[in-house]
Design an enzyme around this catalytic site. Structure first.
Site, mmCIF file in Angstrom:
data_model
loop_
_atom_site.group_PDB
_atom_site.id
_atom_site.type_symbol
_atom_site.label_atom_id
_atom_site.label_comp_id
_atom_site.label_asym_id
_atom_site.label_seq_id
_atom_site.Cartn_x
_atom_site.Cartn_y
_atom_site.Cartn_z
ATOM 1 N N CYS A 314 0.843 -1.212 0.000
ATOM 2 C CA CYS A 314 0.000 0.000 0.000
ATOM 3 C C CYS A 314 0.869 1.250 0.000
ATOM 4 O O CYS A 314 0.551 2.249 -0.671
ATOM 5 C CB CYS A 314 -0.912 0.012 1.220
ATOM 6 N N ARG A 315 1.931 1.200 0.743
ATOM 7 C CA ARG A 315 2.820 2.365 0.846
ATOM 8 C C ARG A 315 3.549 2.618 -0.476
ATOM 9 O O ARG A 315 3.790 3.753 -0.852
ATOM 10 C CB ARG A 315 3.815 2.140 1.990
#
Length: 419
Positions: A314-315
């Site tokens: 996600c990052r």
């Protein structure tokens, strides 16, 4: 004269001289010998794992506490269970069991138990590979490892004696020792990834048992850094307890399937049921406290992205969502909605930190109770749904794949609009 002076000190100062003459290597050798000579072992351990992820000045921290119990008996009996609360869900238990005939590795993630023929020795049971199958991570030296393998040098470097101190009501040696990073960090990792680890051990002066351990691991890839600190406090240790084989019998939890190999859940199959259906309606608050409804975006193409602040993919995906999607397509009536879910703690604060770190300007909504993620049958993050102008789910993407999201958007933009 120097030689006789040392003899005199040993005789008259006795224990003091001997204690301080111990080297870290000797202490660790003695500890290993204690565990290696026993036939059975009972442990109870309280574990706290703290994870810090992010870049300098923009770090996210989470803590998870676990209660572990373990029994081990030669030649090949073992029972290790760990109970913890995960992401606000019900308490779950993972474990590895060997009853002398069969080896069972219980995974709460799959709701399955892997069954294999039992190895002949504990050394073949207590391996990094088997522990990973059950969701554990072999990190550093522990009583079972020393009992089973009898050699600390396989995974640890030269130890250093830090000091002698008091731990509870015990006098202990505090040792620092470099260790090999766990297998999950030492295998196939992206180029440029660096991993290092060390362990602090608190070993009883009188009994030479490990009463506390702290493993610190550091992993870096470019600007992204991950620090993991695992502290184990041994609340109970019994050497050579009388154990019967029946103590190692395994019964799977209700709803678990016994399998010969783990079968990954059909994430796509479950989520695929939403394709072609109206997107489930919801209302969540954004980072400014304003309520946002999905219906507010009807008439536009919606990119609904579920993410978690602690999730590595996600990052990595976040900057691409901002620049490659939101900035690139917002003028063409495409809206990106980020849904922050599965927070370890302080959902709104974690979402704010995430948005600030990656300079997100598209709306970020807080799914504090994970209800919207459940509504959309999200089983992993990131998961992204592409919703057309009529509010119908047309595509979904599991994992960080912005190129696939772009293809779905392009297909909808190029499709003729109904009058």
């Amino acid at each position: 004269m120097r030689r006789y002076g040392i003899v005199w000190l040993t005789v008259f100062v006795g224990g003091w001289c001997c204690v301080h003459a111990q080297t870290a290597t000797q202490i660790l050798d003695q500890t290993t010998k204690v565990y290696a000579q026993i036939q059975s072992l009972r442990l109870e351990v309280n574990t706290e794992m703290t994870t810090v992820m992010g870049s300098s000045g923009n770090e996210m921290r989470s803590t998870q506490k676990t209660t572990q119990r373990a029994l081990a008996m030669r030649p090949n009996y073992i029972r290790i269970t760990a109970r913890y609360d995960q992401l606000g869900m019900n308490s779950v238990e993972m474990g590895i069991f060997c009853d002398g005939k069969e080896l069972y590795m219980q995974s709460p993630y799959f709701q399955q138990t892997l069954k294999q023929a039992a190895p002949k020795t504990l050394r073949e049971v207590y391996t990094d590979e088997n522990l990973q199958q059950a969701g554990y991570m072999l990190a550093g030296l522990d009583p079972i490892y020393l009992m089973v393998h009898g050699n600390w040098r396989k995974i640890a470097g030269q130890p250093r004696l830090v000091k002698r101190e008091t731990l509870g009501n015990r006098t202990v040696y505090k040792l620092s020792v470099p260790i090999k990073p766990p297998l999950m960090f030492a295998g196939d990792t992206p180029a440029g990834t660096r991993a290092s680890a060390y362990q602090i051990l608190w070993i009883g002066v009188q009994d030479r048992l490990i009463w506390q351990s702290q493993v610190v691991m550091n992993v870096s890839e470019g600007r992204l850094q991950l620090m993991m600190r695992i502290t184990e406090r041994y609340t109970r240790q019994e050497l050579n307890p009388r154990l019967q084989p029946t103590a190692f019998a395994y019964k799977p939890p209700q709803g678990y399937e016994i399998v010969s190999e783990f079968k990954a859940p059909d994430i796509a199959g479950v989520t695929n049921a939403l394709k072609g259906q109206p997107a489930p309606e919801f209302a969540l608050k954004d980072l400014q406290g304003k309520e946002v409804r999905l219906a507010d975006c009807k008439g536009k193409i919606i990119v609904l992205n579920f993410f978690a602040h602690w999730c590595g993919p996600c990052r990595k995906e976040a900057p691409e969502l901002e620049k490659g999607l939101w900035q690139a397509y917002k003028a063409r009536d495409v809206v990106v909605l980020g849904v922050a879910t599965w927070a370890h703690d302080n959902p709104t604060k974690r979402a704010e930190e995430f948005a600030r770190e990656f300079k997100l300007t598209f709306p970020v909504l807080v799914d504090a109770e994970n209800k919207v993620a459940e509504m959309y049958r999200v089983s992993g993050v990131p998961t992204t749904f592409i919703i057309d102008r009529e509010g119908v789910v047309r595509e979904f993407v599991v994992g960080a794949d912005v190129a696939a999201i772009k293809r779905a958007i392009t297909a909808l933009l190029d499709a003729p609009q109904q009058p």
